[in-house]
Scaffold this active site. Structure first.
Site, PDB file in Angstrom:
ATOM      1  CG  ASP A 394      -1.780   1.215   1.326  1.00  0.00           C
ATOM      2  OD1 ASP A 394      -2.652   1.370   0.449  1.00  0.00           O
ATOM      3  OD2 ASP A 394      -1.593   2.024   2.254  1.00  0.00           O
ATOM      4  CD  GLU A 434      -2.125   2.368  -3.526  1.00  0.00           C
ATOM      5  OE1 GLU A 434      -3.188   2.965  -3.766  1.00  0.00           O
ATOM      6  OE2 GLU A 434      -1.618   2.304  -2.386  1.00  0.00           O
TER       7      GLU A 434
END
Length: 675
Positions: A394, A434
Site C-alpha cells: 500500500d 501500489e
C-alpha cells in the site's frame, strides 16, 4: 519517463566497434501473388516491422547471466537490406552493435525474420533496432518506430530477474473483507461495541447503505464480512468466477472497517476471525479440493501505522509498552518523525490517524520490524503456517526515512531490501506495488517490485474508452486509436515479465465502480471483461465487478456483495467464467506477443493479436452501441489463406480468405478468433 537504462544513455559516445559491413543481399524466391511483399527501394515499410519480447521474438525473456539472448525482427519480405541491434550495456556504459542476419520467411510468405544475438553477461542491457533499406533507415524499440534514433523507450534485458509464473498466468480476485460474505456471526461488530476518533461502531444489515448514521463516521460501519465467509465462498471464486489468486484488503487489527490504520500487524482483526482462521483460509486457498490450487496476497500497509498502534499509542490503549506519542523516552519514539512532539508529526496525506513510519538507515529497528528480521511482519506471513504468496504494498512510493515523502533514493533502497527479504523466504512470492502512474522506477531495474497496480496502463484508458469517464467518474472520452496508443506507450514502460504481472482491474476500493461509470449498462461490463481477459497482465476482479456492481466514490465503492446476483445464472458472471476458462486454456493470452491489428475510430472497433508458437489469436472488440462486421487482417498474425479459425465464445468456425476474417460483433461485445 523512459526506462532507467535510457536515462543513462546520455549523448552518443564513440562506438566501441564500427558498424558491421552491410549484409549481402540474398536471392529472393518468386513473390507469386503476394501483393504485400516489399522491395529494396530505399524505403523501410514501417507497417511490416514487428518485435516484442514475446516467446517468438525473444528466446530468453528472463535470461540468466549465462544465457545469450537471440532476438528476432519481422519485416516485410524482401523489404530491407540490413538490420542491426544497438544495445546499451550498463557494465561499461557504452553502446554495442550486433549485425542481424536473415533467418526465414513466415508461413504466409509475407514476412522475413531476421535474427541477432546479444551475448550473455550479468549486466542490464537496453536495446533498439536499426533497420536499413539502402539509404533509408528506421529505428524500432518498445515505444515504436521512428525515422530518427530514439533516446528512450528501449526493450529490456535484465539477467536474473524473474516475476512469479503464477501471477503471470493467474486471475486475481480482490476482496474488501467486511463486505464480501458473513461466514460467522459470532465475530460481528455490534452497535457501540467501541468508539474510535469520536465514532461509535455501527452494525448495518447486509445490502443496506454503507453510509454511517452519524456524519463523518463511515469507517465505523460494519456489515460482518469475514475470513470464514471468504473461505466458504472459495468454490464460487475458483470455479464460478475462475480466479485462482485472492488479494485481500488489510486483515490486521485496526479500529476501522478498512484496516489501513494498523493497530497490530501480528494479530488478525477479531471482526474477521483469528490468526488461526487466516491459516485455515490460506491452506484452503492452496488446496485443490475446492477448485484449482490458489494463491494468497495480503495487503501490506507499511508506509504508516494507525495512531492506535502500540508503537504510537495515542490513546493509551496499550499497557505493555509506552508508545511514541506518550513519551519521548519510548523505545519506539524513533519509529516516527515528530516536528513538534507530541501533536505534530509526519503522517500519510496529513491524516493524523495514520502516522508515517520512519525507516531510518539500513538495519534500523523499523526496517527489521517490517521486513528485515526473521520475526518481521513480511517474513512471518510468508513462512509457515500462513504461507502467503505475496504482498501488495500500500502507498508503496511513500515509504521513506526522516518523514520524507518517498519516490527517492531511500524509498528505492527500502524496496530493494524488502524484495530481498521476501525472496529469501519464498523465491516465488510476488511483490505488487501500489503506484498510480508510471511504475517504471520500481520495476525497470529488476530489483524492487514484480509488478504494480495498473491504474495508468489499464484502468484509466479502459474507463475512458468504454465509459467516457476517467476512473474518478469525470467526463473523459478517447477514441480507439488513442486508446491503442496509450496502451502501447504504457507497455513500453516495463520489461515484458513485469507487463505480464501488472494488476489489471476495472475498479478498486479507491475509485468509483466501473459499473457506475458505465451508467449501469451491463454490456459495457461485457466489453471490458473481453478486454481484461485477453490483454497483457493479470486480470484482477474487484469483488462484484463480475456482475457489474454499482458504486460511486469511497465508501460507496465498498458495498456488500449481492449473493442473489453472484451466481452462474447471471449473464455477466457466466461470461466472466467463459473468459477466464479461455484465458486459462491459451498461454498466448497470458504470455504471448501483443500486436495491434485494427483501430477504427469511426466505427469504434479495435482488433489485436495474442500469439505464441502454439496458437494465433485475434480479438475483435466493438465499442459501438450497434453491431458491426469487423474485418480482421489476420495475415499480420501469419494466419494462412484457407486455414480455419474458431470463435471461442460461440464456437463458430471461419476460413481465412485474402488474409482476412470477417466476423459480426454485437455492440459492446467481442469475439476471440483462435487457431
Amino acid at each position: 519517463m523512459g526506462n532507467q537504462g535510457n536515462a543513462r544513455h546520455g549523448s552518443k559516445s564513440t562506438l566501441a566497434c564500427a558498424l558491421a559491413a552491410a549484409l549481402a543481399l540474398y536471392a529472393l524466391p518468386s513473390l507469386h501473388e503476394q501483393a504485400r511483399a516489399a522491395s529494396n527501394d530505399n524505403n523501410v515499410e514501417w507497417s511490416g516491422l514487428f518485435h516484442d519480447q514475446g516467446p517468438l521474438y525473444d528466446n530468453h525473456v528472463e535470461p540468466t547471466s549465462a544465457q545469450a539472448v537471440t532476438l528476432t525482427l519481422r519485416t516485410f519480405k524482401g523489404d530491407i537490406s540490413s538490420a542491426n541491434i544497438k544495445y546499451y550495456d550498463s557494465a561499461d556504459g557504452a553502446f554495442h552493435w550486433v549485425a542481424m542476419s536473415w533467418s526465414a520467411n513466415d508461413p504466409t510468405g509475407n514476412f522475413d525474420y531476421w535474427k541477432g544475438t546479444v551475448p550473455a553477461s550479468a549486466s542490464k542491457k537496453y536495446y533498439r533496432f536499426q533497420i536499413n533499406d539502402g539509404s533509408a533507415t528506421a529505428w524500432l524499440n518498445a515505444a515504436g518506430t521512428t525515422s530518427a534514433e530514439p533516446s528512450s523507450g528501449d526493450f529490456f534485458i535484465l539477467p536474473g530477474f524473474t516475476t512469479p509464473a503464477w501471477m503471470k498466468n493467474g486471475v486475481m480476485y480482490q476482496i474488501f473483507p467486511d463486505r464480501f460474505y458473513n461466514g460467522s456471526t459470532a465475530n460481528d461488530v455490534s452497535n457501540g461495541q467501541y468508539t474510535y476518533a469520536g465514532c461509535a461502531t455501527e452494525k448495518h444489515a447486509w445490502g443496506t447503505s454503507v453510509v454511517a448514521n452519524v456524519s463523518g463516521c463511515n469507517t465505523a460501519v460494519f456489515f460482518g464480512g469475514d475470513l470464514a465467509g471468504i473461505d466458504q465462498k472459495l468454490g464460487y471464486i475458483k470455479n464460478t468466477v475462475g480466479a485462482d489468486i485472492i488479494y485481500l484488503n488489510p486483515v490486521f487489527l485496526s479500529p476501522s472497517n478498512h484496516k489501513y490504520d494498523t493497530e497490530d500487524y501480528m494479530t488478525v482483526d477479531p471482526a474477521f476471525g483469528s490468526n488461526s482462521t487466516l491459516q485455515t483460509l490460506s491452506a484452503d486457498i492452496h488446496s485443490t479440493s475446492n477448485g484449482p490450487k490458489g494463491y494468497l496476497v495480503l495487503d501490506g500497509v507499511f508506509n504508516h501505522t494507525g495512531d492506535t498502534h502500540k508503537w504510537f499509542d495515542r490513546y493509551n490503549w496499550w499497557t505493555s509498552i509506552t508508545g511514541a506519542y506518550e513519551s519521548q523516552s519510548s523505545p519506539t519514539y524513533g519509529y516516527y518523525t515528530f516536528q513538534s512532539w507530541p501533536n505534530t508529526y509526519s503522517a500519510f496525506f496529513g491524516f493524523s490517524s495514520m502516522p508515517k513510519l520512519d525507516y531510518g538507515a539500513s538495519g534500523s529497528a523499523v526496517r527489521n520490524a517490517i521486513y528485515g528480521s526473521a520475526s518481521s511482519v513480511v517474513k512471518t506471513y510468508l513462512a509457515s503456517p500462513y504461507s502467503i504468496d505475496g504482498w501488495r504494498l500500500d502507498a508503496a512510493q511513500y515509504l521513506d526515512a526522516g518523514g520524507g515523502n518517498g519516490s527517492d533514493t531511500a524509498n528505492h533502497q527500502i524496496m530493494a531490501e524488502l524484495r530481498s527479504a521476501v525472496k529469501s523466504v519464498n523465491a516465488n512470492a510476488d511483490i505488487l506495488g501500489e503506484f498510480w502512474g508510471n511504475a517504471g522506477p520500481w520495476t525497470s531495474g529488476g530489483d524492487q517490485w514484480d509488478g504494480a497496480m495498473n491504474y495508468d496502463g489499464f484502468t484509466q484508458p479502459v474507463s475512458e474508452w468504454i465509459t467516457g469517464q476517467d476512473y474518478g467518474g469525470n467526463a473523459a472520452s478517447i477514441p480507439v486509436s488513442q486508446f491503442d496508443s496509450w496502451l502501447h506507450g504504457t507497455r513500453a514502460n516495463y520489461p515484458t515479465n513485469v507487463q505480464q504481472a501488472m494488476s489489471n482491474f476495472l475498479s478498486s476500493h479507491d475509485i468509483t465502480r466501473f459499473g457506475n461509470r458505465a451508467g449501469g449498462d451491463i454490456w459495457k461490463t461485457y466489453l471490458a471483461l473481453f478486454f481484461q481477459m485477453t490483454y497483457v497482465g493479470t486480470p484482477t476482479i474487484y469483488y462484484g465487478d463480475e456482475y457489474g456492481m454499482q458504486g460511486g466514490a469511497d465508501p460507496d465503492n465498498r458495498r456488500t456483495f449481492d449473493w442473489t446476483i453472484g451466481s452462474i445464472t447471471n449473464s455477466a458472471v457466466a461470461l466472466t467464467q467463459k473468459l477466464t476458462t479461455i484465458r486459462n486454456a491459451y498461454p498466448a493470452l497470458r504470455t504471448g506477443s501483443f500486436m495491434t491489428l485494427l483501430t477504427d475510430d469511426a466505427n469504434k472497433l479495435y482488433a489485436y493479436g495474442r500469439f505464441d508458437a502454439t496458437n494465433r489469436i485475434a480479438v475483435a472488440l466493438n465499442n459501438d452501441s450497434v453491431s458491426h462486421t469487423v474485418t480482421v487482417p489476420v495475415w499480420q498474425l501469419s494466419m494462412t489463406n484457407g486455414s480455419t479459425v474458431t470463435e471461442l465464445i460461440s464456437g463458430t468456425h471461419y476460413t481465412v480468405q485474402n488474409g482476412q476474417v470477417s466476423v459480426a460483433v454485437n455492440g459492446h461485445y467481442g469475439a476471440i478468433l483462435a487457431q
